[in-house]
Design a protein around this motif. Structure first.
Motif, PDB file in Angstrom:
ATOM      1  N   LYS A 152     -19.457 -45.716  26.551  1.00 44.14           N
ATOM      2  CA  LYS A 152     -19.359 -46.910  27.274  1.00 44.14           C
ATOM      3  C   LYS A 152     -19.343 -48.155  27.676  1.00 44.14           C
ATOM      4  O   LYS A 152     -20.841 -48.190  27.814  1.00 44.14           O
ATOM      5  CB  LYS A 152     -19.214 -46.505  28.853  1.00 44.14           C
ATOM      6  CG  LYS A 152     -18.876 -44.573  28.879  1.00 44.14           C
ATOM      7  CD  LYS A 152     -19.092 -43.903  30.599  1.00 44.14           C
ATOM      8  CE  LYS A 152     -18.505 -43.172  30.579  1.00 44.14           C
ATOM      9  NZ  LYS A 152     -18.355 -42.148  31.939  1.00 44.14           N
TER      10      LYS A 152
ATOM     11  N   GLU B 215     -15.035 -46.135  26.456  1.00 47.96           N
ATOM     12  CA  GLU B 215     -14.308 -46.791  27.501  1.00 47.96           C
ATOM     13  C   GLU B 215     -15.047 -47.689  27.784  1.00 47.96           C
ATOM     14  O   GLU B 215     -16.201 -48.279  27.452  1.00 47.96           O
ATOM     15  CB  GLU B 215     -14.596 -46.011  28.916  1.00 47.96           C
ATOM     16  CG  GLU B 215     -14.501 -46.501  30.512  1.00 47.96           C
ATOM     17  CD  GLU B 215     -14.452 -46.669  31.671  1.00 47.96           C
ATOM     18  OE1 GLU B 215     -14.887 -46.108  32.879  1.00 47.96           O
ATOM     19  OE2 GLU B 215     -15.115 -43.996  31.244  1.00 47.96           O
TER      20      GLU B 215
ATOM     21  N   ARG C  26      -9.755 -40.334  23.653  1.00 54.04           N
ATOM     22  CA  ARG C  26      -9.303 -41.147  24.970  1.00 54.04           C
ATOM     23  C   ARG C  26     -10.343 -42.414  24.809  1.00 54.04           C
ATOM     24  O   ARG C  26     -11.441 -42.194  24.637  1.00 54.04           O
ATOM     25  CB  ARG C  26     -10.054 -39.930  26.213  1.00 54.04           C
ATOM     26  CG  ARG C  26      -9.433 -38.636  26.396  1.00 54.04           C
ATOM     27  CD  ARG C  26     -10.113 -37.981  27.749  1.00 54.04           C
ATOM     28  NE  ARG C  26     -11.079 -38.163  27.536  1.00 54.04           N
ATOM     29  CZ  ARG C  26     -12.383 -37.636  27.898  1.00 54.04           C
ATOM     30  NH1 ARG C  26     -12.428 -37.452  29.747  1.00 54.04           N
ATOM     31  NH2 ARG C  26     -14.018 -37.061  28.011  1.00 54.04           N
TER      32      ARG C  26
ATOM     33  N   TYR D 175      -9.760 -46.048  27.089  1.00 56.18           N
ATOM     34  CA  TYR D 175     -10.352 -46.220  28.449  1.00 56.18           C
ATOM     35  C   TYR D 175     -10.623 -47.255  28.930  1.00 56.18           C
ATOM     36  O   TYR D 175     -11.220 -47.881  28.112  1.00 56.18           O
ATOM     37  CB  TYR D 175     -10.645 -45.732  28.802  1.00 56.18           C
ATOM     38  CG  TYR D 175     -10.675 -43.996  30.028  1.00 56.18           C
ATOM     39  CD1 TYR D 175      -9.034 -43.110  28.881  1.00 56.18           C
ATOM     40  CD2 TYR D 175     -10.748 -43.748  30.814  1.00 56.18           C
ATOM     41  CE1 TYR D 175      -8.899 -41.889  29.226  1.00 56.18           C
ATOM     42  CE2 TYR D 175     -10.031 -41.839  30.682  1.00 56.18           C
ATOM     43  CZ  TYR D 175      -9.514 -41.312  30.358  1.00 56.18           C
ATOM     44  OH  TYR D 175      -8.490 -40.398  30.326  1.00 56.18           O
ATOM     45  N   LEU D 176      -9.410 -48.129  29.504  1.00 50.15           N
ATOM     46  CA  LEU D 176      -9.712 -50.357  29.806  1.00 50.15           C
ATOM     47  C   LEU D 176     -10.671 -50.510  29.079  1.00 50.15           C
ATOM     48  O   LEU D 176     -11.566 -51.118  29.056  1.00 50.15           O
ATOM     49  CB  LEU D 176     -10.574 -49.467  30.561  1.00 50.15           C
ATOM     50  CG  LEU D 176      -9.900 -48.590  32.451  1.00 50.15           C
ATOM     51  CD1 LEU D 176     -11.437 -48.496  33.482  1.00 50.15           C
ATOM     52  CD2 LEU D 176      -9.218 -49.578  33.287  1.00 50.15           C
TER      53      LEU D 176
ATOM     54  N   LYS E 112      -5.241 -39.653  24.663  1.00 40.34           N
ATOM     55  CA  LYS E 112      -5.131 -40.613  25.875  1.00 40.34           C
ATOM     56  C   LYS E 112      -5.225 -41.614  25.918  1.00 40.34           C
ATOM     57  O   LYS E 112      -6.366 -42.019  25.362  1.00 40.34           O
ATOM     58  CB  LYS E 112      -5.861 -39.844  26.998  1.00 40.34           C
ATOM     59  CG  LYS E 112      -5.278 -38.573  27.236  1.00 40.34           C
ATOM     60  CD  LYS E 112      -6.193 -37.264  28.663  1.00 40.34           C
ATOM     61  CE  LYS E 112      -6.383 -36.448  28.863  1.00 40.34           C
ATOM     62  NZ  LYS E 112      -6.156 -35.733  29.879  1.00 40.34           N
TER      63      LYS E 112
ATOM     64  N   PHE F 293      -5.649 -45.500  27.740  1.00 41.58           N
ATOM     65  CA  PHE F 293      -5.061 -46.046  28.981  1.00 41.58           C
ATOM     66  C   PHE F 293      -6.042 -47.630  29.171  1.00 41.58           C
ATOM     67  O   PHE F 293      -6.612 -48.021  29.128  1.00 41.58           O
ATOM     68  CB  PHE F 293      -6.016 -45.227  30.861  1.00 41.58           C
ATOM     69  CG  PHE F 293      -5.635 -43.796  30.595  1.00 41.58           C
ATOM     70  CD1 PHE F 293      -4.718 -43.508  30.148  1.00 41.58           C
ATOM     71  CD2 PHE F 293      -6.692 -43.045  31.854  1.00 41.58           C
ATOM     72  CE1 PHE F 293      -4.264 -41.715  30.532  1.00 41.58           C
ATOM     73  CE2 PHE F 293      -5.897 -41.640  31.542  1.00 41.58           C
ATOM     74  CZ  PHE F 293      -5.053 -40.935  30.957  1.00 41.58           C
TER      75      PHE F 293
ATOM     76  N   ARG G 134      -1.188 -44.837  29.582  1.00 44.88           N
ATOM     77  CA  ARG G 134      -1.300 -44.963  31.263  1.00 44.88           C
ATOM     78  C   ARG G 134      -1.547 -46.179  31.617  1.00 44.88           C
ATOM     79  O   ARG G 134      -2.501 -47.340  30.394  1.00 44.88           O
ATOM     80  CB  ARG G 134      -1.502 -44.223  32.483  1.00 44.88           C
ATOM     81  CG  ARG G 134      -1.474 -43.114  32.086  1.00 44.88           C
ATOM     82  CD  ARG G 134      -2.024 -42.415  32.993  1.00 44.88           C
ATOM     83  NE  ARG G 134      -1.922 -40.982  33.083  1.00 44.88           N
ATOM     84  CZ  ARG G 134      -1.447 -40.265  34.034  1.00 44.88           C
ATOM     85  NH1 ARG G 134      -0.873 -40.636  35.333  1.00 44.88           N
ATOM     86  NH2 ARG G 134      -0.930 -38.880  33.970  1.00 44.88           N
TER      87      ARG G 134
END
Length: 171
Positions: free
Chosen positions: A13, A45, A68, A70-71, A91, A93, A129
């Motif tokens: 992250k 992330e 995953r 994310y962002l 995933k 996003f 998403r």
């Protein structure tokens, strides 16, 4: 991190602390954080680079079952995730900088020459998403990806136009 062979799940992250982003430095950091090939789940992330390092799409990460992303708002290209042979759940996003998903998503240059087979051969769940800039999803004609895909979720992709991949036999 590549010598930490007992790490099965890894979360990376980045904090969002301002607009000063040095995309090359970001990529260099993620390149150096390359995990051991025994990894089973990876969560990224807030990565602020524009592209991911090459290791992320290598078929040598044969144990990864979940990924995953994310962002990662600056990201403009996805790695060759289709070459991860055990990947079951993907995933993605909030990659606002990504405008196109093309052949690079399915296979890398190395795998094109080796004929490594069906991209995303184990993938069961694919979720996109909040992909605000995503305009085009191109599946090369010569490939037949996603033979086991059971769930496809696409939400908040406001500018995406065109067709889905042609053959999704398990969907």
């Amino acid at each position: 991190m590549s010598n930490k062979k007992h790490i099965n799940i890894l979360e990376l992250k980045w904090r969002s602390d301002g607009d000063n982003v040095y995309v090359e430095t970001e990529r260099d950091i993620l390149e150096e954080l390359r995990p051991h090939e025994n990894l089973k789940e990876l969560f990224i992330e807030g990565y602020r680079g524009e592209i991911f390092p090459d290791w992320l799409g290598l078929s040598s990460y044969s144990n990864i079952t979940m990924l995953r992303i994310y962002l990662c708002k600056n990201c403009r290209e996805l790695p060759s995730l289709g070459q991860l042979p055990s990947l079951q759940h993907l995933k993605i996003f909030g990659l606002h900088g990504l405008e196109r998903i093309g052949e690079e998503f399915y296979q890398n240059v190395e795998s094109c020459h080796e004929g490594t087979g069906t991209p995303f051969r184990s993938l069961e769940t694919l979720e996109f998403r909040r992909m605000n800039g995503w305009r085009e999803w191109h599946t090369p004609d010569k490939l037949d990806p996603f033979p086991k895909l059971k769930t496809l979720i696409m939400r908040h992709c406001p500018v995406l136009r065109g067709d889905l991949p042609a053959r999704l036999p398990a969907l």
